[in-house]
Write an enzyme that holds these catalytic residues in place. Structure first.
Site, PDB file in Angstrom:
ATOM      1  CD  GLN A   1      -2.973  -0.923   0.061  1.00 26.20           C
ATOM      2  OE1 GLN A   1      -3.217   0.409  -0.517  1.00 26.20           O
ATOM      3  NE2 GLN A   1      -3.373  -1.899  -0.571  1.00 26.20           N
ATOM      4  CG  PHE A   2       5.212   1.430  -0.992  1.00 32.17           C
ATOM      5  CD1 PHE A   2       6.020   1.958  -0.411  1.00 32.17           C
ATOM      6  CD2 PHE A   2       5.050   0.031  -0.917  1.00 32.17           C
ATOM      7  CE1 PHE A   2       7.116   1.349   0.266  1.00 32.17           C
ATOM      8  CE2 PHE A   2       5.950  -0.918  -0.238  1.00 32.17           C
ATOM      9  CZ  PHE A   2       7.079  -0.093   0.301  1.00 32.17           C
ATOM     10  CB  THR A   3      -0.559   3.956  -4.084  1.00 35.56           C
ATOM     11  OG1 THR A   3      -1.292   2.906  -3.615  1.00 35.56           O
ATOM     12  CG2 THR A   3       0.283   3.657  -5.084  1.00 35.56           C
TER      13      THR A   3
END
Length: 71
Positions: free
Chosen positions: A4-6
């Site tokens: 979930q880097f975004t």
């Protein structure tokens, strides 16, 4: 493991978060691969998918979660 880097968003200006500081795929993917490998070395069973793929996710959340907002 679902990366979930975004989800990194800046909320310092305006009403919508800015995603400009989220890790791009070429930076984020090796970090996820390393994390998965380390968890497996420690004995965890880790399922993965295709990095960067479009997903339809159905989720049931039971309990609180933390959102950190830097001001």
């Amino acid at each position: 493991m679902v990366s979930q880097f975004t989800l990194y968003g800046r909320t310092g200006k305006g009403r919508r978060p800015s995603w400009s500081q989220a890790a791009p795929g070429h930076v984020a993917e090796p970090l996820i691969v390393e994390l998965v490998q380390e968890l497996r070395r420690r004995g965890a069973e880790v399922a993965t998918g295709v990095f960067g793929a479009m997903m339809q996710v159905r989720s049931v959340n039971d309990g609180p979660f933390t959102v950190i907002i830097e001001t």
